[in-house]
Motif scaffolding. Sequence first.
Motif, PDB file in Angstrom:
ATOM      1  N   ALA A   1       0.829  -1.205   0.000  1.00  0.00           N
ATOM      2  CA  ALA A   1       0.000   0.000   0.000  1.00  0.00           C
ATOM      3  C   ALA A   1       0.866   1.258   0.000  1.00  0.00           C
ATOM      4  CB  ALA A   1      -0.928  -0.007   1.212  1.00  0.00           C
ATOM      5  N   LEU A   2       1.952   1.243   0.757  1.00  0.00           N
ATOM      6  CA  LEU A   2       2.859   2.396   0.783  1.00  0.00           C
ATOM      7  C   LEU A   2       3.600   2.545  -0.548  1.00  0.00           C
ATOM      8  CD1 LEU A   2       4.376   2.080   4.366  1.00  0.00           C
ATOM      9  CD2 LEU A   2       2.943   3.952   3.524  1.00  0.00           C
ATOM     10  N   PHE A   3       4.019   1.417  -1.103  1.00  0.00           N
ATOM     11  CA  PHE A   3       4.745   1.457  -2.376  1.00  0.00           C
ATOM     12  C   PHE A   3       3.879   2.077  -3.476  1.00  0.00           C
ATOM     13  CE2 PHE A   3       6.080  -0.441  -6.423  1.00  0.00           C
ATOM     14  CZ  PHE A   3       7.425  -0.130  -6.419  1.00  0.00           C
ATOM     15  N   ASN A   4       2.584   1.813  -3.416  1.00  0.00           N
ATOM     16  CA  ASN A   4       1.660   2.321  -4.431  1.00  0.00           C
ATOM     17  C   ASN A   4       1.006   3.639  -4.036  1.00  0.00           C
ATOM     18  OD1 ASN A   4       1.579   0.186  -6.604  1.00  0.00           O
ATOM     19  ND2 ASN A   4       1.184  -1.080  -4.807  1.00  0.00           N
ATOM     20  N   SER A   5       1.491   4.266  -2.961  1.00  0.00           N
ATOM     21  CA  SER A   5       0.966   5.563  -2.529  1.00  0.00           C
ATOM     22  C   SER A   5       1.821   6.680  -3.119  1.00  0.00           C
ATOM     23  CB  SER A   5       0.984   5.645  -0.997  1.00  0.00           C
ATOM     24  OG  SER A   5       2.317   5.773  -0.519  1.00  0.00           O
ATOM     25  N   SER A   6       1.559   7.891  -2.668  1.00  0.00           N
ATOM     26  CA  SER A   6       2.315   9.043  -3.168  1.00  0.00           C
ATOM     27  C   SER A   6       3.682   9.170  -2.499  1.00  0.00           C
ATOM     28  CB  SER A   6       1.509  10.327  -2.930  1.00  0.00           C
ATOM     29  OG  SER A   6       1.268  10.510  -1.539  1.00  0.00           O
ATOM     30  N   HIS A   7       3.957   8.307  -1.528  1.00  0.00           N
ATOM     31  CA  HIS A   7       5.207   8.374  -0.787  1.00  0.00           C
ATOM     32  C   HIS A   7       6.269   7.481  -1.441  1.00  0.00           C
ATOM     33  CE1 HIS A   7       2.861  10.487   2.193  1.00  0.00           C
ATOM     34  NE2 HIS A   7       1.980   9.502   2.135  1.00  0.00           N
ATOM     35  N   GLU A   8       7.522   7.667  -1.059  1.00  0.00           N
ATOM     36  CA  GLU A   8       8.631   6.913  -1.638  1.00  0.00           C
ATOM     37  C   GLU A   8       9.220   5.972  -0.591  1.00  0.00           C
ATOM     38  OE1 GLU A   8      12.971   7.591  -3.845  1.00  0.00           O
ATOM     39  OE2 GLU A   8      11.905   9.290  -2.947  1.00  0.00           O
ATOM     40  N   VAL A   9       9.123   4.684  -0.856  1.00  0.00           N
ATOM     41  CA  VAL A   9       9.742   3.694   0.026  1.00  0.00           C
ATOM     42  C   VAL A   9      11.203   3.556  -0.406  1.00  0.00           C
ATOM     43  CG1 VAL A   9       9.699   1.329   0.893  1.00  0.00           C
ATOM     44  CG2 VAL A   9       7.548   2.475   0.307  1.00  0.00           C
ATOM     45  N   VAL A  10      12.085   4.146   0.390  1.00  0.00           N
ATOM     46  CA  VAL A  10      13.501   4.200  -0.001  1.00  0.00           C
ATOM     47  C   VAL A  10      14.296   3.014   0.521  1.00  0.00           C
ATOM     48  CG1 VAL A  10      13.491   6.706  -0.194  1.00  0.00           C
ATOM     49  CG2 VAL A  10      14.077   5.633   2.007  1.00  0.00           C
ATOM     50  N   GLY A  11      13.708   2.222   1.382  1.00  0.00           N
ATOM     51  CA  GLY A  11      14.413   1.061   1.904  1.00  0.00           C
ATOM     52  C   GLY A  11      13.502   0.194   2.747  1.00  0.00           C
ATOM     53  N   VAL A  12      13.891  -1.070   2.878  1.00  0.00           N
ATOM     54  CA  VAL A  12      13.167  -2.031   3.698  1.00  0.00           C
ATOM     55  C   VAL A  12      14.157  -2.685   4.656  1.00  0.00           C
ATOM     56  CG1 VAL A  12      12.175  -4.361   3.607  1.00  0.00           C
ATOM     57  CG2 VAL A  12      11.210  -2.557   2.199  1.00  0.00           C
ATOM     58  N   VAL A  13      13.733  -2.864   5.897  1.00  0.00           N
ATOM     59  CA  VAL A  13      14.530  -3.588   6.890  1.00  0.00           C
ATOM     60  C   VAL A  13      13.748  -4.836   7.281  1.00  0.00           C
ATOM     61  CG1 VAL A  13      15.670  -3.522   9.137  1.00  0.00           C
ATOM     62  CG2 VAL A  13      15.511  -1.437   7.752  1.00  0.00           C
ATOM     63  N   THR A  14      14.383  -5.994   7.195  1.00  0.00           N
ATOM     64  CA  THR A  14      13.701  -7.234   7.535  1.00  0.00           C
ATOM     65  C   THR A  14      14.689  -8.214   8.145  1.00  0.00           C
ATOM     66  OG1 THR A  14      12.153  -8.911   6.690  1.00  0.00           O
ATOM     67  CG2 THR A  14      14.021  -8.343   5.272  1.00  0.00           C
ATOM     68  N   VAL A  15      14.186  -9.348   8.571  1.00  0.00           N
ATOM     69  CA  VAL A  15      15.011 -10.349   9.245  1.00  0.00           C
ATOM     70  C   VAL A  15      15.997 -10.977   8.259  1.00  0.00           C
ATOM     71  CG1 VAL A  15      13.428 -12.274   8.807  1.00  0.00           C
ATOM     72  CG2 VAL A  15      14.878 -12.301  10.852  1.00  0.00           C
ATOM     73  N   ALA A  16      17.103 -11.443   8.782  1.00  0.00           N
ATOM     74  CA  ALA A  16      18.098 -12.118   7.943  1.00  0.00           C
ATOM     75  C   ALA A  16      17.553 -13.450   7.432  1.00  0.00           C
ATOM     76  CB  ALA A  16      19.376 -12.347   8.744  1.00  0.00           C
ATOM     77  N   ASP A  17      18.011 -13.864   6.258  1.00  0.00           N
ATOM     78  CA  ASP A  17      17.622 -15.168   5.721  1.00  0.00           C
ATOM     79  C   ASP A  17      18.068 -16.271   6.675  1.00  0.00           C
ATOM     80  OD1 ASP A  17      16.857 -13.661   3.564  1.00  0.00           O
ATOM     81  OD2 ASP A  17      18.453 -14.353   2.224  1.00  0.00           O
ATOM     82  N   LYS A  18      17.277 -17.348   6.721  1.00  0.00           N
ATOM     83  CA  LYS A  18      17.670 -18.456   7.596  1.00  0.00           C
ATOM     84  C   LYS A  18      17.254 -19.791   6.992  1.00  0.00           C
ATOM     85  CE  LYS A  18      13.604 -17.605  10.516  1.00  0.00           C
ATOM     86  NZ  LYS A  18      13.145 -17.298  11.892  1.00  0.00           N
ATOM     87  N   ALA A  19      18.006 -20.821   7.362  1.00  0.00           N
ATOM     88  CA  ALA A  19      17.722 -22.171   6.880  1.00  0.00           C
ATOM     89  C   ALA A  19      16.662 -22.820   7.756  1.00  0.00           C
ATOM     90  CB  ALA A  19      18.997 -23.016   6.890  1.00  0.00           C
ATOM     91  N   SER A  20      15.737 -23.543   7.116  1.00  0.00           N
ATOM     92  CA  SER A  20      14.692 -24.235   7.871  1.00  0.00           C
ATOM     93  C   SER A  20      14.210 -25.438   7.082  1.00  0.00           C
ATOM     94  CB  SER A  20      13.522 -23.280   8.162  1.00  0.00           C
ATOM     95  OG  SER A  20      12.932 -22.838   6.952  1.00  0.00           O
ATOM     96  N   GLY A  21      13.455 -26.304   7.748  1.00  0.00           N
ATOM     97  CA  GLY A  21      12.938 -27.489   7.092  1.00  0.00           C
ATOM     98  C   GLY A  21      13.951 -28.624   7.067  1.00  0.00           C
ATOM     99  N   ARG A  22      13.490 -29.760   6.559  1.00  0.00           N
ATOM    100  CA  ARG A  22      14.340 -30.958   6.549  1.00  0.00           C
ATOM    101  C   ARG A  22      15.586 -30.779   5.698  1.00  0.00           C
ATOM    102  NH1 ARG A  22       9.998 -35.983   6.066  1.00  0.00           N
ATOM    103  NH2 ARG A  22       8.969 -35.643   8.084  1.00  0.00           N
ATOM    104  N   GLY A  23      15.440 -30.065   4.576  1.00  0.00           N
ATOM    105  CA  GLY A  23      16.576 -29.870   3.698  1.00  0.00           C
ATOM    106  C   GLY A  23      17.438 -28.689   4.058  1.00  0.00           C
ATOM    107  N   ARG A  24      17.060 -28.000   5.162  1.00  0.00           N
ATOM    108  CA  ARG A  24      17.794 -26.807   5.614  1.00  0.00           C
ATOM    109  C   ARG A  24      17.934 -25.798   4.478  1.00  0.00           C
ATOM    110  NH1 ARG A  24      16.830 -26.165  10.251  1.00  0.00           N
ATOM    111  NH2 ARG A  24      18.636 -24.803  10.564  1.00  0.00           N
ATOM    112  N   LYS A  25      16.865 -25.645   3.720  1.00  0.00           N
ATOM    113  CA  LYS A  25      16.867 -24.694   2.618  1.00  0.00           C
ATOM    114  C   LYS A  25      16.778 -23.277   3.178  1.00  0.00           C
ATOM    115  CE  LYS A  25      14.381 -23.562  -1.640  1.00  0.00           C
ATOM    116  NZ  LYS A  25      13.235 -23.897  -2.523  1.00  0.00           N
TER     117      LYS A  25
END
Length: 311
Positions: free
Chosen positions: A18-42
């Motif tokens: 919704a923000l990306f498609n608004s009149s504002h500018e999303v200049v960056g995103v902060v999120t959790v680091a990638d992690k391995a999970s599941g049986r194959g540790r993908k």
Amino acid sequence: MRIVFMGTPEFAVASLDALFNSSHEVVGVVTVADKASGRGRKVHSSAVKEYALSKNILTLQPLKLKDSGFLKALEGLRADLFVVVAFRMLPDAVWKMPSKGTINLHGSLLPRYRGAAPINWAVINGDKETGYSSFYINEEIDKGALLFQERMPIHEDEDAGSVHDRMMLLGALLVVKTVNAIEEESANAQPQNDIVASHAPKLNNENRRIDWTKPSTEIKNLIRGLSPYPSAYSILHTNEEELTVKFFKVEKVEGESLSPGIIKSDGKTFLYIGSRGESLSILELQVAGKRRMSIKDLLNGWELDPNWQFH
């Protein structure tokens, strides 16, 4: 305005979109680091990262939010406002950084249900109504000044998953409304009333376990409030082993009273479990080692012994 968005799960993606498609500018995103999970540790990325990559938005994934390199990169984005949806607690050095502050979307009518699982606990407690709030982040969890709130009903047989999905879309609209008001300097932030505050603690093995000695309504609400994830569970004691069983959908059986944890079944179409008062008819469940299925599908390939019991 220049906005940095912080979030992790699918719930946050609707607000980011919704923000990306608004009149504002999303200049960056902060999120959790990638992690391995599941049986194959993908290695898996968060839903927010996947969306950000699809839109070519700069993405930061710090292991520590106080890391000097991360703080320098964040400051370099020159954001006017940080928007947080379903992320982690921020240190002062982060939430105090933007000139117009840092706002959060929370899945309750604050100050009710402060904490990690507001949607779940509203359903578990049998509430008929919930809502979502935008507020300024401060040094205490979910205690900042309120900006906007919207109410929404919880329908009688609705589970937490359904409430979550509706709130995800409605909350995104509230995020944009809040950001617009901050830009226009029309937002009127008000302090929360701590006297009427309540809490929504993290879900764990203890508060997810069913106590069959409780009233059937409480058990049904627990199952609704934890469905589809992380799910309420109980231990089935068989002649040879103890099996963990997750429950997703039940209904009360009028005129059928069994002792707590005792089972009754025709072996084909129904399974009743006793509780205080009315028994519960199990509609959808998952036995350890099997997939989630209807009770008819389970009984079609699994023979229940009437002497087995849930604890």
